[in-house]
Design a protein around this motif. Structure first.
Motif, short mmCIF file in Angstrom:
data_model
loop_
_atom_site.label_atom_id
_atom_site.label_comp_id
_atom_site.label_asym_id
_atom_site.label_seq_id
_atom_site.Cartn_x
_atom_site.Cartn_y
_atom_site.Cartn_z
N GLU A 29 30.32 60.17 81.60
CA GLU A 29 31.65 59.56 81.64
C GLU A 29 32.11 59.35 83.08
OE1 GLU A 29 34.93 57.73 79.93
OE2 GLU A 29 33.03 58.31 79.03
N TYR A 30 31.86 60.34 83.94
CA TYR A 30 32.19 60.16 85.35
C TYR A 30 31.46 58.95 85.93
CZ TYR A 30 34.81 64.51 86.12
OH TYR A 30 35.76 65.49 86.11
N LEU A 31 30.20 58.81 85.56
CA LEU A 31 29.43 57.67 86.05
C LEU A 31 30.04 56.35 85.57
CD1 LEU A 31 26.96 57.07 87.76
CD2 LEU A 31 25.59 57.15 85.68
N LYS A 32 30.43 56.29 84.30
CA LYS A 32 31.07 55.09 83.77
C LYS A 32 32.34 54.75 84.52
CE LYS A 32 29.43 55.54 79.02
NZ LYS A 32 29.85 55.87 77.64
N LEU A 33 33.04 55.79 84.98
CA LEU A 33 34.30 55.59 85.70
C LEU A 33 34.07 55.29 87.19
CD1 LEU A 33 36.37 58.46 84.07
CD2 LEU A 33 36.63 55.99 83.67
N GLY A 34 32.79 55.27 87.61
CA GLY A 34 32.47 54.95 88.99
C GLY A 34 32.53 56.14 89.94
N ASN A 35 32.63 57.34 89.39
CA ASN A 35 32.70 58.54 90.23
C ASN A 35 31.29 59.14 90.33
OD1 ASN A 35 33.17 61.04 91.43
ND2 ASN A 35 35.12 61.32 90.39
N GLN A 36 30.49 58.59 91.24
CA GLN A 36 29.11 59.02 91.40
C GLN A 36 29.00 60.47 91.85
OE1 GLN A 36 27.14 56.30 94.05
NE2 GLN A 36 27.00 54.70 92.51
N GLU A 37 29.92 60.92 92.67
CA GLU A 37 29.87 62.29 93.19
C GLU A 37 29.99 63.31 92.06
OE1 GLU A 37 32.66 65.06 95.96
OE2 GLU A 37 32.22 63.05 96.73
N GLU A 38 30.97 63.12 91.18
CA GLU A 38 31.15 64.05 90.06
C GLU A 38 30.00 63.94 89.06
OE1 GLU A 38 33.28 66.64 89.58
OE2 GLU A 38 33.91 66.20 91.64
N ALA A 39 29.53 62.72 88.85
CA ALA A 39 28.39 62.52 87.96
C ALA A 39 27.17 63.27 88.50
CB ALA A 39 28.08 61.03 87.80
N LEU A 40 26.94 63.13 89.79
CA LEU A 40 25.81 63.80 90.42
C LEU A 40 25.93 65.32 90.26
CD1 LEU A 40 23.23 63.63 92.13
CD2 LEU A 40 24.69 63.66 94.16
N LYS A 41 27.11 65.86 90.51
CA LYS A 41 27.32 67.31 90.34
C LYS A 41 26.99 67.74 88.91
CE LYS A 41 31.12 67.84 93.64
NZ LYS A 41 32.56 68.15 93.74
N GLY A 42 27.44 66.95 87.95
CA GLY A 42 27.20 67.29 86.55
C GLY A 42 25.73 67.25 86.20
N TYR A 43 25.03 66.21 86.63
CA TYR A 43 23.60 66.10 86.33
C TYR A 43 22.81 67.21 87.03
CZ TYR A 43 24.42 61.48 84.24
OH TYR A 43 24.84 60.44 83.45
N LEU A 44 23.18 67.52 88.26
CA LEU A 44 22.47 68.59 88.98
C LEU A 44 22.70 69.95 88.32
CD1 LEU A 44 23.01 67.50 92.68
CD2 LEU A 44 20.89 67.39 91.32
N ASP A 45 23.90 70.17 87.81
CA ASP A 45 24.17 71.40 87.06
C ASP A 45 23.26 71.48 85.84
OD1 ASP A 45 25.82 73.78 86.13
OD2 ASP A 45 26.20 72.37 84.50
N LEU A 46 23.09 70.38 85.14
CA LEU A 46 22.22 70.36 83.97
C LEU A 46 20.77 70.66 84.34
CD1 LEU A 46 23.83 67.36 82.14
CD2 LEU A 46 23.44 69.60 81.11
N VAL A 47 20.29 70.03 85.39
CA VAL A 47 18.89 70.26 85.81
C VAL A 47 18.70 71.73 86.19
CG1 VAL A 47 17.20 69.71 87.61
CG2 VAL A 47 18.45 67.88 86.48
N THR A 48 19.70 72.31 86.83
CA THR A 48 19.61 73.71 87.28
C THR A 48 19.76 74.69 86.12
OG1 THR A 48 20.49 73.11 89.43
CG2 THR A 48 20.63 75.43 88.82
N ASN A 49 20.73 74.47 85.26
CA ASN A 49 21.09 75.45 84.25
C ASN A 49 20.61 75.14 82.83
OD1 ASN A 49 22.62 77.23 86.01
ND2 ASN A 49 24.04 75.52 86.16
N HIS A 50 20.18 73.90 82.61
CA HIS A 50 19.71 73.48 81.28
C HIS A 50 18.52 72.54 81.50
CE1 HIS A 50 23.46 75.11 79.64
NE2 HIS A 50 24.06 74.48 80.64
N SER A 51 17.50 73.03 82.13
CA SER A 51 16.39 72.17 82.55
C SER A 51 15.67 71.50 81.39
CB SER A 51 15.39 72.97 83.39
OG SER A 51 14.85 74.03 82.63
#
Length: 111
Positions: A29-51
């Motif tokens: 949703e952040y990505l759809k809204l154009g907020n790449q920074e928050e989207a990146l944080k969210g995806y990185l959290d997933l890779v780290t904590n829910h690989s």
């Protein structure tokens, strides 16, 4: 500006803060809204904590490509390929291989 969907997802996350689907939905949703920074944080959290949440790898790779971080994109696609092979998720595996091939300038039909 925050979307209604983003507000709903944040409310759901209060009840289930470690739900990988909700985290993924928020990042998207952040990505759809154009907020790449928050989207990146969210995806990185997933890779780290829910690989093992396989949907993350394709979308994070595409975000890296959009940010012209080609090596990071290649690395995340390759990590995702390993995870999807272990999970035997052939659909996600095909998408990641296709994305990696496009990134590397290879035509899928050559194989």
């Amino acid at each position: 500006m925050m979307s209604d969907r983003l507000e709903q997802l944040q409310e759901f996350l209060k009840d289930s803060p470690q739900d990988p689907f909700l985290k993924y939905a928020m990042a998207t949703e952040y990505l759809k809204l154009g907020n790449q920074e928050e989207a990146l944080k969210g995806y990185l959290d997933l890779v780290t904590n829910h690989s093992d949440y396989v949907g993350t790898y394709y979308h994070l790779g595409k975000l890296y490509e959009k940010m012209t971080l080609v090596e990071e994109a290649r690395d995340i696609y390759q990590k995702g390929i390993v995870i999807t092979q272990k999970k035997r998720n052939m659909h996600a595996l095909g998408e990641l291989r296709g994305a990696l091939n496009l990134l590397d300038g290879e035509d899928e039909d050559e194989y």
